[in-house]
Write an enzyme that holds these catalytic residues in place. Structure first.
Site, short mmCIF file in Angstrom:
data_model
loop_
_atom_site.label_atom_id
_atom_site.label_comp_id
_atom_site.label_asym_id
_atom_site.label_seq_id
_atom_site.Cartn_x
_atom_site.Cartn_y
_atom_site.Cartn_z
N SER A 182 4.26 10.26 -2.47
CA SER A 182 3.06 9.54 -2.86
C SER A 182 2.86 9.60 -4.37
CB SER A 182 1.86 10.11 -2.09
OG SER A 182 0.83 9.17 -2.01
N ASP A 195 4.01 1.91 6.31
CA ASP A 195 3.10 2.59 5.39
C ASP A 195 2.08 1.56 4.89
OD1 ASP A 195 1.82 3.99 3.38
OD2 ASP A 195 3.65 4.92 2.62
N HIS A 241 2.62 6.75 6.15
CA HIS A 241 2.74 7.51 4.90
C HIS A 241 3.10 8.96 5.25
CE1 HIS A 241 2.15 7.53 0.62
NE2 HIS A 241 1.20 8.45 0.65
#
Length: 636
Positions: A188, A294, A325
């Site tokens: 991320s 995602d 995610h």
């Protein structure tokens, strides 16, 4: 035996004289003690005065490295994770944070990298981005301060920047214990920083492993002018800054607000946070991991970064999962850790273990079922143009190779309460909220691999309009339940251990398993846009009702097989509820079918589509439902 051991050490040593742990079977082995490892903190000068206090900012760098290597004069490479989350939010599936003893020395290093790799002759370096945890400066959401926070540490590890033993002291510290070879990793935001640092071309960064990472911050908050989240970068900054940074960083906060208007226009702020345009600077190899479902950091980020890296000849590898995610440690742990180990051994220690010659791509086809490709997209992938056509039912047309006749149209009225799941469920019905176009049942599997585009000519009835285009596999399947809280995984109670532990830092993590859903359709690629940004200039404006506009929507990269017996659908609609914000009006939009097309990356190209849509006796499969859209996640 001593002579043989010495010879083996020489044989497995990397080229160029770099020193490493002795290896077994061509890989670094856990020969160093974890409990005796050196644990220390250094503050590195970023050469940036982000908070405007008249002195350059220092970022806190927590380091763990093998003590025996230092005692033997062996230099070691570095695995680095630069993050804003070490004190506010935590890292990994169990939200681990950094911890320190009473003297401020680091005790817990989040995630397993230290437990596993330090005994194998690596240092692990965790960097607090500027404005977070124990660092000076301000968070600027992917801008100069963020990227320089990590780049300066790479420079320090290579003798090009200054480090100090305390946050405000003058005692210099050097990194004579390292080879200077750095691999950056992170999920991320952390992986995003790795992308950004690689795009600077900094010397010494040998590889990056971005997991679910952003490649352009504009595309995190907007899709071609359409707002994706109900806030801007200032909101994220406020959530991750240290309490003391919030007081000193008001000017930076104002700049984030003023530079990122919610009208979707591209501004200099966004250009400064676009790493794709600088892909030509990348010297590091890239091992990218992304969830094809995602909906936080959408796979568009992976797709455009991957294509830019390919254009510039960057060595690369990819894992594409069916998750949202999620870190690969939590969806394919037993394969991930050994693969990552071999990747770092090759690019940081120089071992010729062949990983760069193995298949480039691993793709998850169904929960825990993986296939590989020598290259990605695979050889034989060709962009093929499909055309929508009118059908016997309004709003439920055809999808094929022939253009619709001049004057053919379809129409929908934007309904902000409906989402892609609603549209797909009603694909064969005359519902006013979407225009759907469907192939006949396929007689052969049809694989799409890469990024798609949908070019539209539409006429709005009001002065604003948002557009959505989605690709759908119509047919029953068992998939990862990416709409669940775990985004495709379920966390169990028992643990597996990956490396060595101490009282303050365990190498054992809760196991996970695939969270599955039975569905009647699968939306596998999406794209959104604000029609007011139709001209591609980056600046939007009001529309003239009744006037036709042409616009191309980019759809997120994916790799999906539509099986024989299923149908492929293209749906065009307005607001995709829960994923983009609605326009200021709710227009009726008329689609000119003759001037509308979808460019799809089909493996086998035109011929594959012809073969998959000709002959055969399959009937249309049915199933009860599709998968809903999960709640938005506001933290990358």
């Amino acid at each position: 035996m001593a002579a043989v051991a010495a010879l083996l050490t020489v044989l497995v040593s990397p080229p160029g004289g770099a020193q490493a742990a002795p290896a077994r079977r061509g890989e670094s082995a856990p020969v160093y003690s974890y409990d005796r490892a050196v644990r220390e903190s250094v503050w590195v000068d970023t050469r940036v005065d982000g908070d405007g206090d008249g002195r350059t900012d220092r970022v806190a760098v927590d380091i763990i490295r093998p003590r025996e290597a230092a005692e033997q004069g062996r230099r070691v490479p570095v695995i680095m994770d630069a993050s804003p989350y070490y004190s506010c939010c935590g890292r990994g599936n169990e939200s681990q944070k950094k911890t320190y003893d009473a003297q401020g020395r680091p005790v817990q290093f989040p995630l397993y990298y230290d437990n596993y790799f330090v005994p194998r002759g690596y240092a692990v370096v965790l960097v607090d981005l500027a404005g977070t945890n124990r660092s000076d400066g301000c968070v600027d959401i992917g801008g100069r301060s963020d990227i320089q926070s990590a780049k300066a540490v790479v420079d320090w590890l290579n003798g090009r920047a200054r480090g100090y033993s305390t946050r405000g002291g003058t005692t210099a510290v050097t990194a004579g214990w390292t080879t200077g070879a750095v691999g950056m990793i992170g999920k991320s935001y952390d992986g995003t920083v790795a992308n950004g640092v690689a795009a600077t071309g900094v010397e010494g960064l040998k590889t990056i492993v971005p997991i679910g990472a952003i490649s352009s911050w504009y595309d995190y908050y907007f899709a071609q002018g359409a707002a994706l989240y109900d806030g801007g970068p200032d909101g994220l900054s406020n959530g991750i800054e240290s309490p003391e940074a919030r007081g000193r960083c008001q000017a930076v906060q104002r700049a984030l607000v003023e530079g990122a208007p919610r009208n979707g226009d591209r501004t200099p702020l966004w250009e400064d946070r676009d790493y794709v345009k600088d892909a030509g600077n990348v010297r590091a190899s890239v091992f990218a991991v992304h969830g094809m479902q995602d909906l936080n950091v959408r796979s568009k980020h992976f797709g455009q970064w991957w294509d830019a890296l390919a254009e510039n000849g960057v060595e690369r590898k990819v894992w594409l999962s069916q998750t949202g995610h999620v870190d690969p440690f939590d969806f394919r742990r037993e394969a991930w850790v050994p693969t990552l180990h071999r990747w770092f051994d090759h690019y940081l220690l120089g071992y010729d273990n062949g990983i760069e010659r193995e298949p480039m791509a691993d793709v998850e086809r169904a929960p825990d079922q993986w296939s590989t490709d020598r290259a990605w997209p695979p050889a034989g992938t060709r962009t093929t143009t499909l055309r929508p056509g009118a059908g016997p039912v309004a709003g439920a047309g055809t999808l094929g190779l022939k253009p619709a006749p001049q004057g053919a149209t379809a129409a929908f009225t934007d309904d902000p309460k409906l989402n892609e799941g609603d549209w797909a469920t009603d694909i064969d019905k005359a519902t006013p909220g979407k225009a759907g176009f469907v192939t006949p049942p396929l007689t052969r599997d049809l694989r799409l691999s890469g990024s798609s585009e949908v070019s539209l000519t539409v006429t709005p009835s009001t002065s604003s309009a948002h557009l959505s285009a989605v690709l759908v596999d119509l047919g029953p399947a068992t998939i990862r339940d990416y709409a669940s809280d775990g985004e495709g995984i379920r966390t169990l109670t028992d643990r597996t251990c990956w490396g060595s532990s101490t009282t303050g830092d365990s190498a054992c993590y809760k196991r996970t398993e695939a969270s599955k859903a039975q569905v009647g359709h699968t939306v596998f690629s999406r794209g959104w846009a604000d029609l007011g940004h139709w001209d591609g200039s980056g600046k939007g404006g009001p529309l003239t009702p009744g006037e036709p506009y042409s616009m191309t929507l980019g759809l997120a990269a994916t790799d999906h097989v539509v099986p024989a017996g299923h149908r492929l659908a293209l749906i065009v609609a307005g607001t995709d509820a829960g994923l983009i914000e609605p326009a200021s009006t709710t227009p009726q939009v008329t689609v000119d079918l003759h001037d509308t097309s979808a460019s799809l990356p089909l493996v086998g190209g035109y011929g594959a589509f012809v073969r998959a849509t000709s002959g055969g006796g399959h009937t249309k499969p049915t199933a009860p439902r599709g998968l809903g859209v999960p709640s938005l996640v506001h933290v990358p």
